[in-house]
Design a protein around this motif. Structure first.
Motif, mmCIF file in Angstrom:
data_model
loop_
_atom_site.group_PDB
_atom_site.id
_atom_site.type_symbol
_atom_site.label_atom_id
_atom_site.label_comp_id
_atom_site.label_asym_id
_atom_site.label_seq_id
_atom_site.Cartn_x
_atom_site.Cartn_y
_atom_site.Cartn_z
ATOM 1 N N GLN A 105 -30.795 26.949 25.270
ATOM 2 C CA GLN A 105 -29.607 26.710 24.390
ATOM 3 C C GLN A 105 -28.922 25.468 25.009
ATOM 4 O OE1 GLN A 105 -28.679 31.501 23.952
ATOM 5 N NE2 GLN A 105 -26.942 30.037 23.664
ATOM 6 N N ALA A 106 -28.892 25.345 26.195
ATOM 7 C CA ALA A 106 -28.034 24.091 26.653
ATOM 8 C C ALA A 106 -28.793 22.726 26.360
ATOM 9 C CB ALA A 106 -27.899 24.175 28.638
ATOM 10 N N LEU A 107 -30.258 22.915 26.420
ATOM 11 C CA LEU A 107 -30.961 21.675 25.990
ATOM 12 C C LEU A 107 -31.099 21.708 24.479
ATOM 13 C CD1 LEU A 107 -34.132 21.929 28.096
ATOM 14 C CD2 LEU A 107 -32.235 19.914 28.251
ATOM 15 N N TRP A 108 -31.105 22.469 23.645
ATOM 16 C CA TRP A 108 -31.379 22.013 22.340
ATOM 17 C C TRP A 108 -30.518 22.916 21.288
ATOM 18 C CZ3 TRP A 108 -36.073 24.248 24.899
ATOM 19 C CH2 TRP A 108 -36.961 23.257 25.464
ATOM 20 N N ILE A 151 -41.301 16.262 26.213
ATOM 21 C CA ILE A 151 -41.940 14.965 26.321
ATOM 22 C C ILE A 151 -40.991 13.862 25.685
ATOM 23 C CG2 ILE A 151 -44.172 16.033 26.317
ATOM 24 C CD1 ILE A 151 -44.862 14.500 23.850
ATOM 25 N N LEU A 152 -40.179 14.154 24.748
ATOM 26 C CA LEU A 152 -39.387 13.190 24.148
ATOM 27 C C LEU A 152 -38.331 12.479 25.149
ATOM 28 C CD1 LEU A 152 -39.191 14.599 20.611
ATOM 29 C CD2 LEU A 152 -40.701 12.762 21.567
ATOM 30 N N PRO A 153 -37.924 11.350 25.071
ATOM 31 C CA PRO A 153 -36.616 10.937 25.884
ATOM 32 C C PRO A 153 -35.620 11.878 25.862
ATOM 33 C CG PRO A 153 -37.552 9.177 24.432
ATOM 34 C CD PRO A 153 -38.333 10.423 23.895
ATOM 35 N N GLY A 154 -35.179 12.020 27.175
ATOM 36 C CA GLY A 154 -34.093 12.881 27.540
ATOM 37 C C GLY A 154 -34.409 14.482 27.253
ATOM 38 N N GLY A 155 -35.963 14.804 27.095
ATOM 39 C CA GLY A 155 -36.178 16.208 26.715
ATOM 40 C C GLY A 155 -35.853 16.739 25.356
ATOM 41 N N ALA A 166 -33.880 16.231 33.344
ATOM 42 C CA ALA A 166 -33.398 14.940 33.582
ATOM 43 C C ALA A 166 -34.346 14.462 34.671
ATOM 44 C CB ALA A 166 -32.018 14.917 33.991
ATOM 45 N N GLN A 167 -34.798 15.193 35.505
ATOM 46 C CA GLN A 167 -35.777 14.801 36.604
ATOM 47 C C GLN A 167 -37.077 14.324 36.156
ATOM 48 O OE1 GLN A 167 -36.022 17.306 40.005
ATOM 49 N NE2 GLN A 167 -34.009 17.965 39.977
ATOM 50 N N TRP A 168 -37.507 14.818 34.890
ATOM 51 C CA TRP A 168 -38.707 14.378 34.266
ATOM 52 C C TRP A 168 -38.835 13.173 33.597
ATOM 53 C CZ3 TRP A 168 -39.613 17.485 37.860
ATOM 54 C CH2 TRP A 168 -39.198 18.761 38.062
ATOM 55 N N GLN A 206 -41.764 10.797 34.457
ATOM 56 C CA GLN A 206 -42.890 11.176 33.812
ATOM 57 C C GLN A 206 -43.173 10.817 32.278
ATOM 58 O OE1 GLN A 206 -41.258 12.856 36.061
ATOM 59 N NE2 GLN A 206 -42.342 14.074 37.459
ATOM 60 N N ARG A 207 -41.955 10.966 31.656
ATOM 61 C CA ARG A 207 -41.595 10.641 30.222
ATOM 62 C C ARG A 207 -42.224 9.228 29.858
ATOM 63 N NH1 ARG A 207 -36.879 14.030 30.400
ATOM 64 N NH2 ARG A 207 -37.412 16.117 29.958
ATOM 65 N N GLU A 208 -41.463 8.498 30.873
ATOM 66 C CA GLU A 208 -41.692 7.041 30.563
ATOM 67 C C GLU A 208 -43.280 6.563 30.899
ATOM 68 O OE1 GLU A 208 -38.838 5.257 33.225
ATOM 69 O OE2 GLU A 208 -37.245 5.801 31.833
ATOM 70 N N ARG A 209 -43.693 7.072 31.895
ATOM 71 C CA ARG A 209 -45.225 6.950 32.287
ATOM 72 C C ARG A 209 -46.112 7.502 30.869
ATOM 73 N NH1 ARG A 209 -44.141 8.908 37.457
ATOM 74 N NH2 ARG A 209 -45.360 10.748 37.152
ATOM 75 N N LEU A 210 -45.943 8.432 30.579
ATOM 76 C CA LEU A 210 -46.714 9.161 29.332
ATOM 77 C C LEU A 210 -46.565 8.314 28.223
ATOM 78 C CD1 LEU A 210 -48.315 11.535 28.028
ATOM 79 C CD2 LEU A 210 -45.916 12.660 27.524
#
Length: 350
Positions: free
Chosen positions: A80-83, A198-202, A268-270, A273-277
């Motif tokens: 809920q907090a994320l989406w 996987i999208l920017p900012g999750g 936020a820590q990932w 990884q998202r940028e590398r992906l």
């Protein structure tokens, strides 16, 4: 041979084998859905090791029969907090398959119409069959065909798509889908399984569309298992009471749910990884184009390769998963340019 055995044997003889297939040791991973590399990099193992000992047990029953646990509510709160929007809530399921069956078998009903892209996941299609609603498929991402069906639809009308299609690696045209929904106002439902995390900012791919419901799953980029529906509170309350696939299944071990909540809370820590992906996705598009290797997709970390060579280091797909035999290429944050170049060299020789 009895009649049932004869029927089964005939089917087996006329359809390709589907063996279980572990990734060979030491082989670069161009197969799994571990898009952010959280499993490959040991992040998931570390998080599981942090879990309090009281979470290391089975659920013992469904959430309705004594198997509920604070860990499941922690996942719902994190999701809920994320989406979620203020009017929405989350409901946790042991898998995306059970979540889809719960929704589609209980929300649309006889007299309603469900329109679906023909590439949506099998669990959606099976759930729709159980609902008794009229079901119309339209060719993949063909909005003019979807519109023809929307004009003919009766009852409450649902439209379901995925944010990223798991075999073709394609996304819906966001603007076209938005315009279609503005004209006909169907109840839009989006399965975000392959873009979860996987999208920017999750972020949620479908959030700009303000759909009725969105499904997020945790067995891919999140590296664990389970799924949540994000939907208005009234719909979540209905699913909790009527979604049979959630009511009549044993809940997952709390340890797994606790770990899912940790991954979501640390979203936020990932970002590295998202940028590398997305960098390796862009590189794959460029290198495949330069090598003149035909592919479909790569609108995310998935491509479909229609090659006939039998010995590529990729998972070969067969009907009915895909219309014709093909290979699925899956990219990850931990794939290196050198690994990708070696793979494309093998594809050129195929």
């Amino acid at each position: 041979m009895n009649p049932l055995q004869a029927r089964i044997q005939a089917w087996l003889e006329n359809n390709p084998a589907r063996p279980f297939w572990p990734l060979p040791e030491g082989t670069p991973d161009f197969v799994s859905n571990d898009y952010l590399g959280l499993v490959h990099e040991g992040v998931i193992s570390e998080i599981l090791g942090e879990a309090p000992r009281e979470f290391w047990r089975g659920a013992t029953a469904s959430r309705y029969l004594g198997g509920d646990h604070l860990a499941f509510h922690a996942v719902e709160a994190a999701a809920q907090a994320l989406w979620a929007q203020p009017h929405e809530a989350a409901l946790f399921f042991p898998s995306g398959l059970t979540a889809n069956l719960a929704f589609w078998a209980s929300v649309p009903q006889r007299g309603d119409t469900v329109l679906f892209d023909r590439e949506v996941h099998a669990s959606i299609r099976q759930g729709i069959r159980l609902s008794g609603a009229t079901a119309w498929g339209f060719p993949h991402n063909r909005w003019e065909e979807a519109e023809k069906r929307l004009r003919q639809a009766t009852g409450k009308v649902f439209l379901v798509v995925e944010s990223l299609y798991s075999m073709r690696g394609t996304m819906p045209d966001l603007a076209a889908l938005q315009a279609l929904c503005a004209r006909y106002n169907p109840y839009l439902v989006v399965d975000e399984a392959h873009t979860t995390g996987i999208l920017p900012g999750g972020a949620s791919w479908a959030a700009p569309l303000q759909p009725l419901a969105r499904l997020f799953t945790f067995g891919k980029a999140i590296g664990l298992m389970g799924a949540v529906w994000i939907a208005p509170t009234w719909l979540i309350a209905y699913l909790q009471r009527r979604g049979f696939a959630g009511i009549y299944t044993t809940a997952m071990p709390p340890l797994i749910a606790w770990a899912v909540a940790q991954v979501l809370n640390r979203s936020a820590q990932w970002e590295p990884q998202r940028e590398r992906l997305w960098a390796i996705v862009a590189l794959a598009r460029r290198l495949l184009g330069q090598a003149h290797v035909p592919y479909e997709g790569l609108e995310g970390p998935i491509a479909l390769l229609s090659l006939s060579h039998p010995n590529l280091p990729l998972k070969r797909l067969y009907p009915p998963t895909v219309p014709q035999p093909a290979y699925r290429l899956s990219l990850h944050a931990h794939n290196t340019p050198a690994q990708l170049q070696a793979l494309i060299a093998a594809l050129q020789q195929a």
